[in-house]
Design a protein around this motif. Structure first.
Motif, PDB file in Angstrom:
ATOM      1  N   MET A 156      22.783 -11.169  34.916  1.00  0.00           N
ATOM      2  CA  MET A 156      22.671 -10.526  33.780  1.00  0.00           C
ATOM      3  C   MET A 156      23.939  -9.457  33.293  1.00  0.00           C
ATOM      4  O   MET A 156      24.454  -9.542  32.273  1.00  0.00           O
ATOM      5  CB  MET A 156      21.247  -9.841  33.498  1.00  0.00           C
ATOM      6  N   TYR A 157      24.295  -8.897  34.392  1.00  0.00           N
ATOM      7  CA  TYR A 157      25.377  -7.768  34.280  1.00  0.00           C
ATOM      8  C   TYR A 157      26.847  -8.627  33.927  1.00  0.00           C
ATOM      9  O   TYR A 157      27.781  -8.334  33.354  1.00  0.00           O
ATOM     10  CB  TYR A 157      25.560  -6.964  35.378  1.00  0.00           C
ATOM     11  N   SER A 158      27.010  -9.711  34.693  1.00  0.00           N
ATOM     12  CA  SER A 158      28.038 -10.657  34.552  1.00  0.00           C
ATOM     13  C   SER A 158      28.193 -11.066  33.135  1.00  0.00           C
ATOM     14  O   SER A 158      29.145 -11.176  32.380  1.00  0.00           O
ATOM     15  CB  SER A 158      28.051 -11.745  35.574  1.00  0.00           C
ATOM     16  N   ILE A 213      28.406 -19.128  24.952  1.00  0.00           N
ATOM     17  CA  ILE A 213      27.519 -20.374  25.123  1.00  0.00           C
ATOM     18  C   ILE A 213      27.789 -20.828  26.557  1.00  0.00           C
ATOM     19  O   ILE A 213      26.814 -21.094  27.308  1.00  0.00           O
ATOM     20  CB  ILE A 213      27.615 -21.453  24.032  1.00  0.00           C
ATOM     21  N   SER A 214      28.925 -21.109  27.009  1.00  0.00           N
ATOM     22  CA  SER A 214      29.282 -21.526  28.330  1.00  0.00           C
ATOM     23  C   SER A 214      28.845 -20.480  29.549  1.00  0.00           C
ATOM     24  O   SER A 214      28.379 -20.768  30.694  1.00  0.00           O
ATOM     25  CB  SER A 214      30.637 -22.081  28.545  1.00  0.00           C
ATOM     26  N   SER A 215      28.976 -19.192  29.058  1.00  0.00           N
ATOM     27  CA  SER A 215      28.611 -18.184  30.045  1.00  0.00           C
ATOM     28  C   SER A 215      27.044 -18.029  30.370  1.00  0.00           C
ATOM     29  O   SER A 215      26.547 -18.032  31.423  1.00  0.00           O
ATOM     30  CB  SER A 215      29.151 -16.761  29.600  1.00  0.00           C
ATOM     31  N   ARG A 262      30.961 -10.147  30.174  1.00  0.00           N
ATOM     32  CA  ARG A 262      31.953 -11.158  29.446  1.00  0.00           C
ATOM     33  C   ARG A 262      31.630 -11.058  27.671  1.00  0.00           C
ATOM     34  O   ARG A 262      32.543 -11.411  27.158  1.00  0.00           O
ATOM     35  CB  ARG A 262      31.149 -12.531  29.609  1.00  0.00           C
ATOM     36  N   VAL A 263      30.306 -10.558  27.221  1.00  0.00           N
ATOM     37  CA  VAL A 263      30.046 -10.573  26.089  1.00  0.00           C
ATOM     38  C   VAL A 263      30.274  -9.308  25.376  1.00  0.00           C
ATOM     39  O   VAL A 263      30.133  -9.068  23.976  1.00  0.00           O
ATOM     40  CB  VAL A 263      28.765 -11.059  25.492  1.00  0.00           C
TER      41      VAL A 263
END
Length: 149
Positions: free
Chosen positions: A93-95, A125-127, A99-100
């Protein structure tokens, strides 16, 4: 020592002043105690509200009612003030949050060029897809942690 007519009234006045100041000090101590209790009650209520919000967002993410990206952004803001486990205790979740977190939203997103919006959507979406299974497991842990505290 002989008390004169002048000394006795001064002693009585001094005792009255001491009694009045003592009573006022007790009053202030009582108010301080009540204020501390009110502050602690407010902290507990805020903590309960934050935990309930975390629980609701976690459940919404599990059921697909909330995108993982939106969920991790909201969870980050709710977990930080709780002071317990932060979002970085849940690596997937942190990753995703990392990213966002800087992606524009609302009006700022609408102002982006279509190509840039599509690039960001693809990354988001890919993440989410890449981390989905790990996030599902972490959501179970998050909800257990919140219910346990």
């Amino acid at each position: 020592m002989q008390l004169t007519d002048f000394t006795l009234p001064l002693l009585v006045l001094a005792l009255l002043v001491i009694l009045a100041l003592s009573a006022y000090a007790l009053y202030l101590l009582r108010r301080l105690h009540n204020r501390k209790r009110q502050i602690e009650d407010a902290r507990r209520q805020r903590s309960r509200r934050l935990k309930e919000s975390v629980r609701l967002i976690g459940l919404a993410m599990q059921k697909g009612h909330c995108d993982y990206s939106e969920g991790v952004i909201r969870l980050k803001m709710l977990l930080d003030p709780l002071g317990a486990k932060k979002l970085n205790a849940y690596p997937a979740m942190y990753s995703l949050y990392q990213r966002v977190m800087d992606m524009p939203t609302h009006e700022a997103r609408r102002k982006l060029e279509k190509r840039e919006r599509m690039r960001q959507d693809h990354l988001r979406i890919s993440s989410e897809a890449e981390l989905a299974e790990k996030i599902k497991l972490e959501l179970h842990q998050l909800l257990a942690d919140i219910n346990g505290n």
